[in-house]
Design a protein around this motif. Structure first.
Motif, PDB file in Angstrom:
ATOM      1  N   ALA A 102       0.828  -1.206   0.000  1.00 52.46           N
ATOM      2  CA  ALA A 102       0.000   0.000   0.000  1.00 52.46           C
ATOM      3  C   ALA A 102       0.865   1.260   0.000  1.00 52.46           C
ATOM      4  CB  ALA A 102      -0.930  -0.005   1.205  1.00 52.46           C
ATOM      5  N   ALA A 103       1.933   1.263   0.771  1.00 47.00           N
ATOM      6  CA  ALA A 103       2.817   2.432   0.811  1.00 47.00           C
ATOM      7  C   ALA A 103       3.455   2.679  -0.550  1.00 47.00           C
ATOM      8  CB  ALA A 103       3.886   2.242   1.881  1.00 47.00           C
ATOM      9  N   ARG A 104       3.903   1.614  -1.213  1.00 49.14           N
ATOM     10  CA  ARG A 104       4.502   1.787  -2.542  1.00 49.14           C
ATOM     11  C   ARG A 104       3.465   2.277  -3.549  1.00 49.14           C
ATOM     12  NH1 ARG A 104       7.429  -2.622  -0.515  1.00 49.14           N
ATOM     13  NH2 ARG A 104       5.992  -4.187  -1.332  1.00 49.14           N
ATOM     14  N   ALA A 105       2.225   1.821  -3.413  1.00 50.76           N
ATOM     15  CA  ALA A 105       1.178   2.253  -4.332  1.00 50.76           C
ATOM     16  C   ALA A 105       0.812   3.714  -4.107  1.00 50.76           C
ATOM     17  CB  ALA A 105      -0.060   1.371  -4.172  1.00 50.76           C
ATOM     18  N   VAL A 106       0.796   4.167  -2.856  1.00 50.36           N
ATOM     19  CA  VAL A 106       0.546   5.579  -2.567  1.00 50.36           C
ATOM     20  C   VAL A 106       1.644   6.435  -3.181  1.00 50.36           C
ATOM     21  CG1 VAL A 106       0.474   7.299  -0.716  1.00 50.36           C
ATOM     22  CG2 VAL A 106      -0.826   5.189  -0.497  1.00 50.36           C
ATOM     23  N   ASP A 107       2.895   5.988  -3.038  1.00 48.52           N
ATOM     24  CA  ASP A 107       4.011   6.719  -3.638  1.00 48.52           C
ATOM     25  C   ASP A 107       3.805   6.849  -5.148  1.00 48.52           C
ATOM     26  OD1 ASP A 107       5.069   6.705  -1.112  1.00 48.52           O
ATOM     27  OD2 ASP A 107       6.785   5.427  -1.588  1.00 48.52           O
ATOM     28  N   ASP A 108       3.401   5.759  -5.782  1.00 50.60           N
ATOM     29  CA  ASP A 108       3.206   5.753  -7.231  1.00 50.60           C
ATOM     30  C   ASP A 108       2.066   6.678  -7.640  1.00 50.60           C
ATOM     31  OD1 ASP A 108       3.870   3.943  -9.835  1.00 50.60           O
ATOM     32  OD2 ASP A 108       1.726   4.402  -9.744  1.00 50.60           O
ATOM     33  N   LEU A 109       0.943   6.578  -6.934  1.00 53.27           N
ATOM     34  CA  LEU A 109      -0.218   7.398  -7.268  1.00 53.27           C
ATOM     35  C   LEU A 109       0.089   8.882  -7.123  1.00 53.27           C
ATOM     36  CD1 LEU A 109      -3.233   7.766  -7.922  1.00 53.27           C
ATOM     37  CD2 LEU A 109      -3.692   7.513  -5.473  1.00 53.27           C
ATOM     38  N   LEU A 110       0.643   9.267  -5.981  1.00 55.86           N
ATOM     39  CA  LEU A 110       0.925  10.683  -5.762  1.00 55.86           C
ATOM     40  C   LEU A 110       2.003  11.187  -6.721  1.00 55.86           C
ATOM     41  CD1 LEU A 110       0.800  10.905  -1.854  1.00 55.86           C
ATOM     42  CD2 LEU A 110      -0.954  11.581  -3.512  1.00 55.86           C
ATOM     43  N   GLY A 111       2.989  10.353  -6.991  1.00 55.34           N
ATOM     44  CA  GLY A 111       4.015  10.746  -7.949  1.00 55.34           C
ATOM     45  C   GLY A 111       3.440  11.017  -9.323  1.00 55.34           C
ATOM     46  N   ALA A 112       2.482  10.178  -9.744  1.00 57.16           N
ATOM     47  CA  ALA A 112       1.840  10.380 -11.043  1.00 57.16           C
ATOM     48  C   ALA A 112       1.023  11.665 -11.071  1.00 57.16           C
ATOM     49  CB  ALA A 112       0.938   9.187 -11.372  1.00 57.16           C
ATOM     50  N   LEU A 113       0.615  12.137  -9.894  1.00 54.71           N
ATOM     51  CA  LEU A 113      -0.154  13.385  -9.789  1.00 54.71           C
ATOM     52  C   LEU A 113       0.739  14.581  -9.495  1.00 54.71           C
ATOM     53  CD1 LEU A 113      -3.207  12.008  -7.752  1.00 54.71           C
ATOM     54  CD2 LEU A 113      -3.095  12.492 -10.219  1.00 54.71           C
ATOM     55  N   GLY A 114       2.056  14.341  -9.491  1.00 52.43           N
ATOM     56  CA  GLY A 114       3.000  15.440  -9.329  1.00 52.43           C
ATOM     57  C   GLY A 114       3.304  15.817  -7.898  1.00 52.43           C
ATOM     58  N   VAL A 115       3.017  14.920  -6.962  1.00 52.79           N
ATOM     59  CA  VAL A 115       3.240  15.200  -5.542  1.00 52.79           C
ATOM     60  C   VAL A 115       4.175  14.143  -4.968  1.00 52.79           C
ATOM     61  CG1 VAL A 115       2.161  15.376  -3.268  1.00 52.79           C
ATOM     62  CG2 VAL A 115       0.988  16.285  -5.277  1.00 52.79           C
ATOM     63  N   ALA A 116       5.145  14.580  -4.204  1.00 54.84           N
ATOM     64  CA  ALA A 116       6.039  13.634  -3.538  1.00 54.84           C
ATOM     65  C   ALA A 116       5.363  13.082  -2.286  1.00 54.84           C
ATOM     66  CB  ALA A 116       7.353  14.310  -3.165  1.00 54.84           C
ATOM     67  N   ALA A 117       5.356  11.767  -2.149  1.00 46.29           N
ATOM     68  CA  ALA A 117       4.764  11.147  -0.963  1.00 46.29           C
ATOM     69  C   ALA A 117       5.627  11.433   0.259  1.00 46.29           C
ATOM     70  CB  ALA A 117       4.621   9.650  -1.169  1.00 46.29           C
TER      71      ALA A 117
END
Length: 236
Positions: free
Chosen positions: A23-38
């Motif tokens: 889940a943590a890796r997926a949050v990183d991926d999602l936010l990164g794709a939206l231009g935000v650093a997790a």
């Protein structure tokens, strides 16, 4: 009368399967794709929202898609992002998270060896998990654990969820052994350990992410053999 352990029942997420890591890796991926650093704060906010809204689904307050959308609506503003208002757009966005989550699915390294050791000790193996039938079975298949498990009970299929004692009684029945002859292994003190003990099972509290696979293996196999586990977790 205390019966010998004839079956070992495992929780899935957090016990055999590294849900928090995926889940943590997926949050990183999602936010990164939206231009935000997790950040750790955002990962923790996602985990808390997931827990709370999943429980709302489990209680029948929302459907499965609604609890997913609620996570996005709650967490995205904390990252400075405006959530879509259209449910379909929210579903598409969650689909991006879900693809990254699935790509990160991993068992804990010691899970398969432990299941093999339990089977080699002539004990049946079950999995009792609060979740959907399709996703939880997919996790077992994708991580190579399915062939090491005799019975899988998901809350969606059986209609009751941990810590309801009926969930534990149901998997004991499907395994064909009395609840008193089952050992339950899980990472949650209330849903797993207290629930199992209320149904008459012995229980071991484990935390593979914190304690490591060797400690989990020792606790489980000691309890299977009728010995007190190093942390005392097998006491009724």
């Amino acid at each position: 009368m205390t019966l010998d352990v004839r079956a070992v029942v495992f929780d899935l997420d957090g016990t055999l399967f590294d849900h928090a890591g995926a889940a943590a890796r997926a949050v990183d991926d999602l936010l990164g794709a939206l231009g935000v650093a997790a950040t750790d704060r955002l990962r923790a906010a996602w985990a808390e929202a997931e827990e709370r809204h999943f429980e709302r689904w489990r209680r029948g307050e929302v459907d499965f898609a609604e609890q997913r959308r609620a996570r996005l609506v709650e967490v995205l503003p904390l990252a400075g992002l405006r959530p879509p208002q259209d449910p379909h757009e929210l579903d598409l966005l969650f689909g991006r998270y879900l693809a990254a989550y699935r790509a990160a699915w991993r068992p804990f390294p010691g899970s398969a060896p432990l299941l093999r050791a339990v089977r080699d000790a002539d004990r049946a193996v079950g999995v009792l998990t609060n979740g959907t039938e399709e996703q939880q079975r997919d996790k077992l298949a994708a991580t190579g654990l399915s062939d090491l498990v005799d019975v899988v009970c998901t809350s969606e299929r059986i209609g009751v969820a941990k810590p309801d004692r009926r969930a534990f009684e149901r998997i004991a029945d499907e395994l064909g052994v009395p609840a008193a002859a089952c050992l339950f292994v899980g990472d949650d003190p209330q849903r797993d350990v207290a629930g199992a003990r209320a149904a008459g099972m012995r229980a071991v509290l484990v935390d593979p992410a914190r304690d490591g696979d060797a400690a989990v293996r020792s606790s489980v196999l000691s309890a299977c053999a009728g010995r007190r586990a190093p942390n005392g977790g097998d006491r009724p």
